[in-house]
Design a protein around this motif. Structure first.
Motif, PDB file in Angstrom:
ATOM      1  N   THR A 243      41.595  20.970 -34.269  1.00  0.00           N
ATOM      2  CA  THR A 243      41.967  19.603 -33.901  1.00  0.00           C
ATOM      3  C   THR A 243      42.018  18.708 -35.126  1.00  0.00           C
ATOM      4  O   THR A 243      42.935  17.888 -35.280  1.00  0.00           O
ATOM      5  CB  THR A 243      40.942  19.039 -32.892  1.00  0.00           C
ATOM      6  N   LEU A 244      41.037  18.853 -36.007  1.00  0.00           N
ATOM      7  CA  LEU A 244      41.001  18.079 -37.247  1.00  0.00           C
ATOM      8  C   LEU A 244      42.230  18.360 -38.104  1.00  0.00           C
ATOM      9  O   LEU A 244      42.895  17.442 -38.590  1.00  0.00           O
ATOM     10  CB  LEU A 244      39.733  18.411 -38.038  1.00  0.00           C
ATOM     11  N   LEU A 245      42.552  19.641 -38.299  1.00  0.00           N
ATOM     12  CA  LEU A 245      43.681  20.017 -39.142  1.00  0.00           C
ATOM     13  C   LEU A 245      45.002  19.538 -38.558  1.00  0.00           C
ATOM     14  O   LEU A 245      45.904  19.112 -39.289  1.00  0.00           O
ATOM     15  CB  LEU A 245      43.703  21.538 -39.337  1.00  0.00           C
ATOM     16  N   GLU A 246      45.140  19.605 -37.244  1.00  0.00           N
ATOM     17  CA  GLU A 246      46.364  19.135 -36.598  1.00  0.00           C
ATOM     18  C   GLU A 246      46.550  17.635 -36.811  1.00  0.00           C
ATOM     19  O   GLU A 246      47.658  17.166 -37.071  1.00  0.00           O
ATOM     20  CB  GLU A 246      46.323  19.457 -35.107  1.00  0.00           C
ATOM     21  N   THR A 247      45.446  16.872 -36.709  1.00  0.00           N
ATOM     22  CA  THR A 247      45.533  15.430 -36.913  1.00  0.00           C
ATOM     23  C   THR A 247      45.847  15.103 -38.366  1.00  0.00           C
ATOM     24  O   THR A 247      46.660  14.217 -38.652  1.00  0.00           O
ATOM     25  CB  THR A 247      44.215  14.753 -36.498  1.00  0.00           C
ATOM     26  N   ALA A 248      45.220  15.822 -39.302  1.00  0.00           N
ATOM     27  CA  ALA A 248      45.491  15.597 -40.723  1.00  0.00           C
ATOM     28  C   ALA A 248      46.943  15.911 -41.047  1.00  0.00           C
ATOM     29  O   ALA A 248      47.590  15.201 -41.831  1.00  0.00           O
ATOM     30  CB  ALA A 248      44.551  16.455 -41.571  1.00  0.00           C
ATOM     31  N   GLU A 249      47.464  16.963 -40.444  1.00  0.00           N
ATOM     32  CA  GLU A 249      48.871  17.308 -40.658  1.00  0.00           C
ATOM     33  C   GLU A 249      49.783  16.236 -40.077  1.00  0.00           C
ATOM     34  O   GLU A 249      50.786  15.858 -40.690  1.00  0.00           O
ATOM     35  CB  GLU A 249      49.188  18.655 -40.022  1.00  0.00           C
ATOM     36  N   HIS A 250      49.436  15.743 -38.902  1.00  0.00           N
ATOM     37  CA  HIS A 250      50.227  14.688 -38.265  1.00  0.00           C
ATOM     38  C   HIS A 250      50.261  13.447 -39.152  1.00  0.00           C
ATOM     39  O   HIS A 250      51.310  12.814 -39.331  1.00  0.00           O
ATOM     40  CB  HIS A 250      49.637  14.356 -36.889  1.00  0.00           C
ATOM     41  N   MET A 251      49.101  13.096 -39.729  1.00  0.00           N
ATOM     42  CA  MET A 251      49.047  11.949 -40.635  1.00  0.00           C
ATOM     43  C   MET A 251      49.946  12.176 -41.846  1.00  0.00           C
ATOM     44  O   MET A 251      50.685  11.281 -42.266  1.00  0.00           O
ATOM     45  CB  MET A 251      47.608  11.715 -41.098  1.00  0.00           C
ATOM     46  N   THR A 252      49.876  13.382 -42.410  1.00  0.00           N
ATOM     47  CA  THR A 252      50.703  13.706 -43.566  1.00  0.00           C
ATOM     48  C   THR A 252      52.182  13.551 -43.231  1.00  0.00           C
ATOM     49  O   THR A 252      52.960  13.001 -44.021  1.00  0.00           O
ATOM     50  CB  THR A 252      50.413  15.151 -44.030  1.00  0.00           C
ATOM     51  N   ARG A 253      52.584  14.008 -42.048  1.00  0.00           N
ATOM     52  CA  ARG A 253      53.983  13.907 -41.636  1.00  0.00           C
ATOM     53  C   ARG A 253      54.394  12.449 -41.454  1.00  0.00           C
ATOM     54  O   ARG A 253      55.491  12.042 -41.853  1.00  0.00           O
ATOM     55  CB  ARG A 253      54.196  14.673 -40.335  1.00  0.00           C
ATOM     56  N   LEU A 254      53.513  11.640 -40.847  1.00  0.00           N
ATOM     57  CA  LEU A 254      53.857  10.250 -40.567  1.00  0.00           C
ATOM     58  C   LEU A 254      54.057   9.432 -41.836  1.00  0.00           C
ATOM     59  O   LEU A 254      54.852   8.486 -41.850  1.00  0.00           O
ATOM     60  CB  LEU A 254      52.770   9.599 -39.701  1.00  0.00           C
ATOM     61  N   VAL A 255      53.326   9.765 -42.899  1.00  0.00           N
ATOM     62  CA  VAL A 255      53.481   9.015 -44.146  1.00  0.00           C
ATOM     63  C   VAL A 255      54.524   9.655 -45.058  1.00  0.00           C
ATOM     64  O   VAL A 255      54.686   9.264 -46.212  1.00  0.00           O
ATOM     65  CB  VAL A 255      52.132   8.886 -44.894  1.00  0.00           C
ATOM     66  N   GLY A 256      55.248  10.650 -44.519  1.00  0.00           N
ATOM     67  CA  GLY A 256      56.286  11.303 -45.305  1.00  0.00           C
ATOM     68  C   GLY A 256      55.742  12.254 -46.339  1.00  0.00           C
ATOM     69  O   GLY A 256      56.388  12.533 -47.346  1.00  0.00           O
ATOM     70  N   GLY A 257      54.532  12.762 -46.111  1.00  0.00           N
ATOM     71  CA  GLY A 257      53.877  13.629 -47.074  1.00  0.00           C
ATOM     72  C   GLY A 257      54.252  15.093 -46.925  1.00  0.00           C
ATOM     73  O   GLY A 257      54.957  15.485 -46.000  1.00  0.00           O
ATOM     74  N   ARG A 258      53.762  15.891 -47.850  1.00  0.00           N
ATOM     75  CA  ARG A 258      53.967  17.334 -47.815  1.00  0.00           C
ATOM     76  C   ARG A 258      52.788  18.017 -48.478  1.00  0.00           C
ATOM     77  O   ARG A 258      52.091  17.428 -49.300  1.00  0.00           O
ATOM     78  CB  ARG A 258      55.264  17.723 -48.511  1.00  0.00           C
ATOM     79  N   PHE A 259      52.569  19.269 -48.114  1.00  0.00           N
ATOM     80  CA  PHE A 259      51.476  20.043 -48.670  1.00  0.00           C
ATOM     81  C   PHE A 259      51.791  20.495 -50.095  1.00  0.00           C
ATOM     82  O   PHE A 259      52.955  20.740 -50.419  1.00  0.00           O
ATOM     83  CB  PHE A 259      51.183  21.267 -47.824  1.00  0.00           C
ATOM     84  N   PRO A 260      50.778  20.627 -50.955  1.00  0.00           N
ATOM     85  CA  PRO A 260      51.013  21.155 -52.297  1.00  0.00           C
ATOM     86  C   PRO A 260      51.669  22.531 -52.227  1.00  0.00           C
ATOM     87  O   PRO A 260      51.307  23.364 -51.415  1.00  0.00           O
ATOM     88  CB  PRO A 260      49.594  21.261 -52.884  1.00  0.00           C
TER      89      PRO A 260
END
Length: 265
Positions: A243-260
């Motif tokens: 649940t934590l990882l899904e929310t962190a990923e959602h936040m990353t997507r909303l701010v236009g972010g991407r994983f290293p």
């Protein structure tokens, strides 16, 4: 009403179709940016014929882009999404997700950023339980103690190298005070993609944290769930990792972010 008429009415119902389209788009994630028709069918539970028809339509309209025998979210979606966050502060974007995480777990959800050799609480959704850890926006905490600190150090090598030169103060019996030990757990945090700690900064308190990234794949901050160990033993923390990882990923997507390590779409 004949079955064929009922089926046709269901197919043409715009709300039902919109729900199916949403399910297809929700199947894509930063961890799984490219999906085959079989992947989409498995993720949505929809019939093969329905998936094929909707995916074909979504591709023709630019919602999806075809990549050989698979699909990814279409670049046209990024064009539409840009106005959603333009002019909005990052905290305005992520705050609703903090509240959702709080409501899902029942515990305090917090967002930390690194400031010099400390971590600062910049946003939170506080638990509704009477028994809670004291936390407020602006609270300054050491980086070497707690799950959020491990995350903030794990994706910032320069900061880690600097903190490892400091004398690591003992706060509780569980606080890491050895530079070698801190380097080891931070390395493990980066490998795992999250951190769980119990009693490092405060006796009888637990926390689990995950990273959120910006558009340059730089660390934006650490998303944390925290609370009393009485309600958050290690087993419960482990159960909330997904649940934590899904929310962190959602936040990353909303701010236009991407994983290293990921290329820009």
């Amino acid at each position: 009403m004949p079955a064929s008429d009922s089926s046709a009415k269901s197919t043409n119902n715009p709300l039902l179709v919109l729900g199916k389209i949403t399910a297809i788009l929700d199947a894509f994630s930063l961890a799984k940016p490219v999906l085959t028709l079989g992947d989409i069918r498995e993720a949505t539970g929809m019939p093969t014929s329905t998936v094929q028809r909707l995916v074909t339509n979504l591709t023709s309209q630019g919602f999806l882009d075809r990549e050989e025998d698979a699909y990814r979210i279409g670049l046209r979606m990024a064009y539409w999404a840009a106005p959603a966050t333009r002019g909005k502060e990052v905290l305005d974007v992520i705050s609703p997700l903090l509240k959702e995480l709080r409501d899902t777990t029942g515990e305090t959800a917090t967002f930390f950023k690194a400031e010099q050799h400390y971590r600062v609480c910049v946003a939170l959704a506080e638990t509704r339980h009477a028994l809670r850890r004291e936390m407020h926006v602006g609270k300054v905490l050491p980086l070497h103690a707690g799950s959020a600190g491990r995350v903030l150090l794990a994706w910032d090598q320069e900061l880690l190298d600097s903190v490892l030169q400091d004398q690591l103060e003992s706060i509780t019996e569980s606080t890491i005070t050895s530079s070698e030990d801190l380097a080891a757990v931070v390395k493990q945090t980066r490998a795992d993609g999250f951190a769980i700690t119990v009693g490092e900064r405060e006796d009888g308190a637990s926390g689990l944290s995950a990273p959120v990234f910006d558009s340059s794949a730089n660390l934006l901050g650490a998303l944390t769930i925290s609370g009393p160990t009485l309600r958050m033993p290690l087993e419960q923390c482990q159960a909330w990792v997904e649940t934590l990882l899904e929310t962190a990923e959602h936040m990353t997507r909303l701010v236009g972010g991407r994983f290293p390590g990921e290329g820009k779409s």
